[in-house]
Each structure stands twice: as C-alpha cells, then as structure tokens.
Scaffold this motif. Sequence first.
Motif, PDB file in Angstrom:
ATOM      1  N   LEU A   1       0.809  -1.217   0.000  1.00 27.88           N
ATOM      2  CA  LEU A   1       0.000   0.000   0.000  1.00 27.88           C
ATOM      3  C   LEU A   1       0.847   1.274   0.000  1.00 27.88           C
ATOM      4  O   LEU A   1       0.294   2.368  -0.064  1.00 27.88           O
ATOM      5  N   GLY A   2       2.173   1.113   0.132  1.00 25.46           N
ATOM      6  CA  GLY A   2       3.028   2.288   0.233  1.00 25.46           C
ATOM      7  C   GLY A   2       3.098   2.854   1.642  1.00 25.46           C
ATOM      8  O   GLY A   2       3.499   4.009   1.833  1.00 25.46           O
ATOM      9  N   PHE A   3       2.715   2.054   2.632  1.00 29.53           N
ATOM     10  CA  PHE A   3       2.725   2.475   4.034  1.00 29.53           C
ATOM     11  C   PHE A   3       3.818   1.705   4.756  1.00 29.53           C
ATOM     12  O   PHE A   3       3.799   0.482   4.788  1.00 29.53           O
ATOM     13  N   ARG A   4       4.784   2.413   5.330  1.00 28.72           N
ATOM     14  CA  ARG A   4       5.941   1.782   5.969  1.00 28.72           C
ATOM     15  C   ARG A   4       5.716   1.670   7.480  1.00 28.72           C
ATOM     16  O   ARG A   4       5.390   2.661   8.136  1.00 28.72           O
ATOM     17  N   LEU A   5       5.931   0.473   7.998  1.00 26.83           N
ATOM     18  CA  LEU A   5       5.734   0.198   9.416  1.00 26.83           C
ATOM     19  C   LEU A   5       7.026  -0.292  10.035  1.00 26.83           C
ATOM     20  O   LEU A   5       7.602  -1.283   9.576  1.00 26.83           O
ATOM     21  N   ALA A   6       7.495   0.386  11.063  1.00 25.97           N
ATOM     22  CA  ALA A   6       8.649  -0.093  11.833  1.00 25.97           C
ATOM     23  C   ALA A   6       8.132  -0.998  12.951  1.00 25.97           C
ATOM     24  O   ALA A   6       7.259  -0.597  13.725  1.00 25.97           O
TER      25      ALA A   6
ATOM     26  N   ALA B   1       1.304  -9.258   5.188  1.00 23.85           N
ATOM     27  CA  ALA B   1       0.215  -9.949   4.493  1.00 23.85           C
ATOM     28  C   ALA B   1      -0.921  -9.023   4.121  1.00 23.85           C
ATOM     29  O   ALA B   1      -1.609  -9.240   3.124  1.00 23.85           O
ATOM     30  N   VAL B   2      -1.127  -7.959   4.912  1.00 29.92           N
ATOM     31  CA  VAL B   2      -2.231  -7.031   4.624  1.00 29.92           C
ATOM     32  C   VAL B   2      -1.757  -5.782   3.891  1.00 29.92           C
ATOM     33  O   VAL B   2      -2.494  -4.809   3.775  1.00 29.92           O
ATOM     34  N   GLY B   3      -0.513  -5.810   3.391  1.00 28.82           N
ATOM     35  CA  GLY B   3      -0.075  -4.773   2.472  1.00 28.82           C
ATOM     36  C   GLY B   3       0.853  -3.707   3.000  1.00 28.82           C
ATOM     37  O   GLY B   3       1.152  -2.746   2.288  1.00 28.82           O
ATOM     38  N   LEU B   4       1.350  -3.855   4.226  1.00 27.57           N
ATOM     39  CA  LEU B   4       2.272  -2.869   4.770  1.00 27.57           C
ATOM     40  C   LEU B   4       3.708  -3.296   4.492  1.00 27.57           C
ATOM     41  O   LEU B   4       4.017  -4.481   4.400  1.00 27.57           O
ATOM     42  N   THR B   5       4.587  -2.324   4.366  1.00 24.44           N
ATOM     43  CA  THR B   5       6.013  -2.593   4.165  1.00 24.44           C
ATOM     44  C   THR B   5       6.707  -2.510   5.518  1.00 24.44           C
ATOM     45  O   THR B   5       6.690  -1.453   6.164  1.00 24.44           O
TER      46      THR B   5
ATOM     47  N   ARG C   1       6.008   9.702  14.988  1.00 28.14           N
ATOM     48  CA  ARG C   1       5.071   8.777  14.365  1.00 28.14           C
ATOM     49  C   ARG C   1       4.113   8.154  15.383  1.00 28.14           C
ATOM     50  O   ARG C   1       4.441   8.060  16.571  1.00 28.14           O
ATOM     51  N   PRO C   2       2.924   7.709  14.934  1.00 24.61           N
ATOM     52  CA  PRO C   2       2.044   6.975  15.840  1.00 24.61           C
ATOM     53  C   PRO C   2       2.737   5.729  16.370  1.00 24.61           C
ATOM     54  O   PRO C   2       3.399   5.013  15.610  1.00 24.61           O
ATOM     55  N   VAL C   3       2.596   5.477  17.649  1.00 30.64           N
ATOM     56  CA  VAL C   3       3.222   4.321  18.291  1.00 30.64           C
ATOM     57  C   VAL C   3       2.136   3.395  18.829  1.00 30.64           C
ATOM     58  O   VAL C   3       1.283   3.807  19.621  1.00 30.64           O
ATOM     59  N   ILE C   4       2.170   2.147  18.370  1.00 31.52           N
ATOM     60  CA  ILE C   4       1.261   1.106  18.840  1.00 31.52           C
ATOM     61  C   ILE C   4       2.076   0.162  19.713  1.00 31.52           C
ATOM     62  O   ILE C   4       3.004  -0.491  19.240  1.00 31.52           O
ATOM     63  N   ALA C   5       1.758   0.116  20.991  1.00 33.01           N
ATOM     64  CA  ALA C   5       2.558  -0.638  21.955  1.00 33.01           C
ATOM     65  C   ALA C   5       1.983  -2.031  22.175  1.00 33.01           C
ATOM     66  O   ALA C   5       0.759  -2.201  22.301  1.00 33.01           O
TER      67      ALA C   5
ATOM     68  N   SER D   1      11.590   7.335   9.946  1.00 33.57           N
ATOM     69  CA  SER D   1      11.269   7.308   8.517  1.00 33.57           C
ATOM     70  C   SER D   1      10.030   6.466   8.201  1.00 33.57           C
ATOM     71  O   SER D   1       9.506   6.530   7.093  1.00 33.57           O
ATOM     72  N   ALA D   2       9.561   5.687   9.160  1.00 28.73           N
ATOM     73  CA  ALA D   2       8.344   4.898   8.958  1.00 28.73           C
ATOM     74  C   ALA D   2       7.118   5.784   9.134  1.00 28.73           C
ATOM     75  O   ALA D   2       7.182   6.871   9.726  1.00 28.73           O
ATOM     76  N   HIS D   3       5.984   5.317   8.634  1.00 31.83           N
ATOM     77  CA  HIS D   3       4.735   6.041   8.843  1.00 31.83           C
ATOM     78  C   HIS D   3       4.145   5.785  10.231  1.00 31.83           C
ATOM     79  O   HIS D   3       3.408   6.623  10.764  1.00 31.83           O
ATOM     80  N   ALA D   4       4.415   4.626  10.790  1.00 33.87           N
ATOM     81  CA  ALA D   4       3.933   4.266  12.120  1.00 33.87           C
ATOM     82  C   ALA D   4       4.886   3.239  12.721  1.00 33.87           C
ATOM     83  O   ALA D   4       5.699   2.642  12.009  1.00 33.87           O
ATOM     84  N   VAL D   5       4.768   3.046  14.030  1.00 33.64           N
ATOM     85  CA  VAL D   5       5.674   2.157  14.755  1.00 33.64           C
ATOM     86  C   VAL D   5       4.859   1.191  15.609  1.00 33.64           C
ATOM     87  O   VAL D   5       3.960   1.607  16.345  1.00 33.64           O
ATOM     88  N   VAL D   6       5.162  -0.093  15.488  1.00 32.48           N
ATOM     89  CA  VAL D   6       4.696  -1.083  16.458  1.00 32.48           C
ATOM     90  C   VAL D   6       5.865  -1.344  17.394  1.00 32.48           C
ATOM     91  O   VAL D   6       6.952  -1.720  16.949  1.00 32.48           O
ATOM     92  N   CYS D   7       5.656  -1.139  18.668  1.00 31.43           N
ATOM     93  CA  CYS D   7       6.750  -1.218  19.648  1.00 31.43           C
ATOM     94  C   CYS D   7       6.432  -2.315  20.657  1.00 31.43           C
ATOM     95  O   CYS D   7       5.410  -2.259  21.347  1.00 31.43           O
ATOM     96  N   ILE D   8       7.316  -3.304  20.749  1.00 33.34           N
ATOM     97  CA  ILE D   8       7.042  -4.543  21.473  1.00 33.34           C
ATOM     98  C   ILE D   8       8.032  -4.699  22.626  1.00 33.34           C
ATOM     99  O   ILE D   8       9.246  -4.640  22.415  1.00 33.34           O
ATOM    100  N   ALA D   9       7.516  -4.920  23.842  1.00 32.48           N
ATOM    101  CA  ALA D   9       8.411  -5.066  24.991  1.00 32.48           C
ATOM    102  C   ALA D   9       7.728  -5.822  26.117  1.00 32.48           C
ATOM    103  O   ALA D   9       6.520  -5.696  26.324  1.00 32.48           O
ATOM    104  N   GLY D  10       8.523  -6.586  26.841  1.00 31.45           N
ATOM    105  CA  GLY D  10       8.064  -7.234  28.058  1.00 31.45           C
ATOM    106  C   GLY D  10       8.737  -6.573  29.252  1.00 31.45           C
ATOM    107  O   GLY D  10       8.940  -5.366  29.276  1.00 31.45           O
TER     108      GLY D  10
END
Length: 232
Positions: free
Chosen positions: A94-99, A120-124, A172-176, A148-157
Amino acid sequence: MTGGPTDPGFADLGFARPDTDREARSGLPEVVYGPGKSPDQVAAVVATLLAANTGPVLVTRVEPGTAREVLAAVPGGHHDPDARLLVWRPAAPLGFRLAVVSAGTSDGPVAAEAGAVATAVGLTVDAVADVGVAGLHRLLAVRGRIESAHAVVCIAGMEGALPSVVAGLVSRPVIAVPTSVGYGAALEGVTALLAMLTSCAAGVTVVNIDSGFGAAMAARRLAGAVARGADR
C-alpha cells in the motif's frame, strides 16, 4: 433464528458462520484464529472466505502440523512458522511503511507475528530488533530509521518501558504491544501492559498482551485512513 447457507453476509457451516461480508465493510476479510479448531474446520472456513472475498485470508497461531494439513486441503497458501501464520493471497503493498521495534530477542515471536500479519495485509515492514532501554544507545542508533516509517509497532516485556521512550523520540504513531516476557513480578505481561497504559508519552496506543496480530491490524487501519485521505 438459524441462518441458512445463502443468507447475506455469512455462510453457515454448522460449526462456524464465517463473516463473508467483512471485506465489504472493513476492507479486509475475516481473519481466522487457529487455536481450538481442527485442521478440517480451519480448511473449511478458509475455503469459504477465499471464495467469498478477493483480499488476503489469514489464519493466526497455527502450529506446523495443522498448517501442513490445512495447506494440503486448501492449496496456494504459505505458512510462516516463526509468526505461526497461514496466508493466502497476500495484499499488494500500500506504500505504508511500518517499523516493528522490539526490546529483546525473547520478544521475537510477537514481533514475527506483527511483521508477518502487517506484510500480508499490504504494509512494508522494517524490523528493528533488540533495542531495549537497558542499552539506550542501541535505540538512539536507529532513531532515524524508525522516524522514517509512517507508524511504529513497539514490542516489549519486562517493565514495558520501550514504547514510552520511542514515543518521546519520534513523531510517528506508536502502537505498543506488551509481551509476557519477564520474571515473577512481570506477571506474564500484566506489568508491561499497565506500564504502557500509563505511559507519560502522549498518544501511545496499547493492544493486548502478546498481540502482534492486533498491533498489525491497528497499523493497517491507519494505512487505510491515510490512503483514503490521499484519494480525496
């Protein structure tokens, strides 16, 4: 009232009622949660969704043995064993970059799920691993890459501090995603979950414990909103 097989919006398989209308409503077909279903049941639902929709069909949390049986019954799919994900018809980019940024190597399975679902759903996806806050210089070294990404998924325990730090460093938006990684007082991810929910960094979005899937789908909704805005 019991729905029949020709009722609009779903198919009645007896043991399940796949939502065949979900792609029309939300942009993506229903995603199948694998645990608790037999290979025959998974295969039947997947075949129904493939016939009723044009987009990607996914099954999450699938172990190798089940994956082999399902793929034999419904050819054309792919199993990612690290992500425990089955995919048919992955979406075009989709041209949407996700870190996808993870704190430690032990968070890898959740990061793998997030990255594979997002792809699988079209994000880079740009996967950035092992940048936990105990070695902050590792995170600072890749700050530009994350920004440089459009959004960030940030994973931590553990104590779950990484999303707060990332959200304080980038715009960028951060999804934790809290993970169940950690010793006793980590409470199988509850400590990280509560820490992320009480983050002092404004605007951090938090999904459920170990839900790489949920984070990826949240990012996909952001990507959809961006695409709709660009079309106006």
